[in-house]
Design a protein around this motif. Structure first.
Motif, mmCIF file in Angstrom:
data_model
loop_
_atom_site.group_PDB
_atom_site.id
_atom_site.type_symbol
_atom_site.label_atom_id
_atom_site.label_comp_id
_atom_site.label_asym_id
_atom_site.label_seq_id
_atom_site.Cartn_x
_atom_site.Cartn_y
_atom_site.Cartn_z
ATOM 1 N N UNK A 190 0.846 -1.195 0.000
ATOM 2 C CA UNK A 190 0.000 0.000 0.000
ATOM 3 C C UNK A 190 0.882 1.245 0.000
ATOM 4 N N UNK A 191 1.176 1.783 -1.185
ATOM 5 C CA UNK A 191 2.053 2.955 -1.241
ATOM 6 C C UNK A 191 1.396 4.196 -0.635
ATOM 7 N N UNK A 218 10.257 13.151 2.845
ATOM 8 C CA UNK A 218 10.279 13.059 1.388
ATOM 9 C C UNK A 218 9.102 12.228 0.915
ATOM 10 N N UNK A 219 8.772 12.334 -0.369
ATOM 11 C CA UNK A 219 7.821 11.400 -0.951
ATOM 12 C C UNK A 219 8.579 10.153 -1.382
ATOM 13 N N UNK A 220 7.862 9.098 -1.667
ATOM 14 C CA UNK A 220 8.508 7.846 -2.026
ATOM 15 C C UNK A 220 8.932 7.808 -3.477
ATOM 16 N N UNK A 221 9.800 6.864 -3.776
ATOM 17 C CA UNK A 221 10.215 6.598 -5.152
ATOM 18 C C UNK A 221 9.594 5.282 -5.603
ATOM 19 N N UNK A 222 9.466 5.068 -6.907
ATOM 20 C CA UNK A 222 8.993 3.769 -7.376
ATOM 21 C C UNK A 222 9.804 2.600 -6.827
ATOM 22 N N UNK A 224 11.192 2.372 -3.920
ATOM 23 C CA UNK A 224 10.778 2.089 -2.543
ATOM 24 C C UNK A 224 9.671 1.042 -2.512
ATOM 25 N N UNK A 225 8.751 1.132 -3.444
ATOM 26 C CA UNK A 225 7.617 0.204 -3.490
ATOM 27 C C UNK A 225 8.011 -1.096 -4.168
ATOM 28 N N UNK A 226 8.777 -0.992 -5.244
ATOM 29 C CA UNK A 226 9.199 -2.194 -5.970
ATOM 30 C C UNK A 226 9.979 -3.143 -5.077
ATOM 31 N N UNK A 227 10.852 -2.603 -4.232
ATOM 32 C CA UNK A 227 11.660 -3.456 -3.357
ATOM 33 C C UNK A 227 10.781 -4.265 -2.404
ATOM 34 N N UNK A 228 9.716 -3.640 -1.886
ATOM 35 C CA UNK A 228 8.821 -4.356 -0.972
ATOM 36 C C UNK A 228 8.006 -5.401 -1.729
ATOM 37 N N UNK A 245 0.458 -4.059 3.411
ATOM 38 C CA UNK A 245 1.620 -3.468 4.049
ATOM 39 C C UNK A 245 1.796 -2.023 3.588
ATOM 40 N N UNK A 246 1.650 -1.104 4.522
ATOM 41 C CA UNK A 246 1.747 0.324 4.239
ATOM 42 C C UNK A 246 3.209 0.732 4.075
ATOM 43 N N UNK A 247 3.517 1.323 2.935
ATOM 44 C CA UNK A 247 4.882 1.785 2.649
ATOM 45 C C UNK A 247 4.762 3.260 2.270
ATOM 46 N N UNK A 248 4.839 4.133 3.278
ATOM 47 C CA UNK A 248 4.510 5.543 3.031
ATOM 48 C C UNK A 248 5.466 6.530 3.668
ATOM 49 N N UNK A 249 6.587 6.073 4.223
ATOM 50 C CA UNK A 249 7.538 6.990 4.833
ATOM 51 C C UNK A 249 6.975 7.758 6.017
ATOM 52 N N UNK A 250 5.918 7.220 6.626
ATOM 53 C CA UNK A 250 5.306 7.889 7.758
ATOM 54 C C UNK A 250 4.327 8.985 7.369
ATOM 55 N N UNK A 251 3.903 9.000 6.111
ATOM 56 C CA UNK A 251 2.987 10.049 5.650
ATOM 57 C C UNK A 251 1.663 10.038 6.389
#
Length: 257
Positions: A190-191, A218-222, A224-228, A245-251
């Motif tokens: 979940x980006x 910062x905002x995420x990069x593609x 960041x999501x691809x690795x997960x 799984x939330x991948x949002x850098x704490x947004x």
């Protein structure tokens, strides 16, 4: 291509929405980990460019141009994958659209139909088709869907987009129970706010305030999501299924809106 680890050596991975953004990054990452990759999308030109880059780096990949919201097209993706590689081990259901952000009172029914068809029906169709192959072959497998932080939150204008992603979260939980005892796992990534062409279409000026809101600044990069997404298909994630799984850098720490 750096092949120092090869966590997915000899596996076959299908990546939808592979022409740009998260899908492009994921396709290359699957290949870097040793997988043979099928790049799927509606626009053939960027897919061919990405396959050329993967091949130049020492990976193996093919293109299947298709609309994943159509069952016949999805069946063709699976058939061409089997014709070329003989199996399916991983699926990354990443293709998606965001819509135009209209409030519900201004939204056309056709927009509703398109959003649900691409964002929810498409992953359902490819999940069903891939599972039939995996189950028939008696093999383990892993499926990952691209959901969104908006599956549990919303902004004005995301009535259908948020609903489509919440549907993915719910679908994932149910399918995990159906196939878990067969060694097949399904999860969502979940980006949060990610630097993709879809985001930049809203204007460059929105990026700094969005970045400032995130805990990591910062905002995420593609990537960041691809690795997960790729990690969820490896044996390192062998005891994870049915999760979003939330991948949002704490947004979303201050709240999911």
């Amino acid at each position: 291509m750096n092949v120092s680890n090869l966590r997915l050596k000899d596996k076959v991975a299908i990546v939808t929405g592979a022409g740009s953004g998260i899908g492009e990054a994921a396709a290359y990452t699957f290949a870097r980990e040793g997988a043979r990759v099928v790049l799927v999308g509606r626009r053939e030109a960027p897919l061919l460019s990405n396959v050329a880059a993967i091949s130049q780096a020492g990976g193996e990949a093919i293109v299947v141009a298709a609309d994943v919201s159509l069952s016949g097209e999805v069946e063709r993706v699976v058939a061409e994958t089997l014709d070329r590689f003989g199996r399916i081990d991983c699926v990354f259901n990443n293709a998606g659209i965001q819509g135009n952000g209209d409030p519900i009172v201004a939204m056309e029914e056709t927009s509703f139909d398109e959003l649900i068809a691409v964002n929810l029906k498409g992953p359902w169709l490819l999940t069903r088709a891939a599972l039939r192959i995996m189950l028939n072959g008696g093999q383990d497998g892993a499926i990952v869907n691209t959901s969104s932080f908006l599956s549990t939150g919303a902004t004005a204008g995301t009535s259908v987009y948020s609903a489509s992603k919440a549907g993915l979260d719910a679908m994932t939980r149910a399918v995990a129970l159906e196939v878990g005892d067969k060694g097949i796992r399904i999860n969502n990534v979940n980006p949060g706010v990610i630097d993709t062409p879809m985001l930049r279409a809203h204007g460059e000026e929105i990026i700094p305030p969005l970045a400032a809101r995130a805990a990591l600044g910062r905002i995420g990069t593609p990537q960041d999501i691809a690795d997960v997404a790729v990690w969820l298909c490896t044996d390192e994630a062998r005891f994870i299924t049915g999760q979003s799984i939330l991948v949002d850098g704490g947004f979303t720490i201050p709240g999911p809106r």
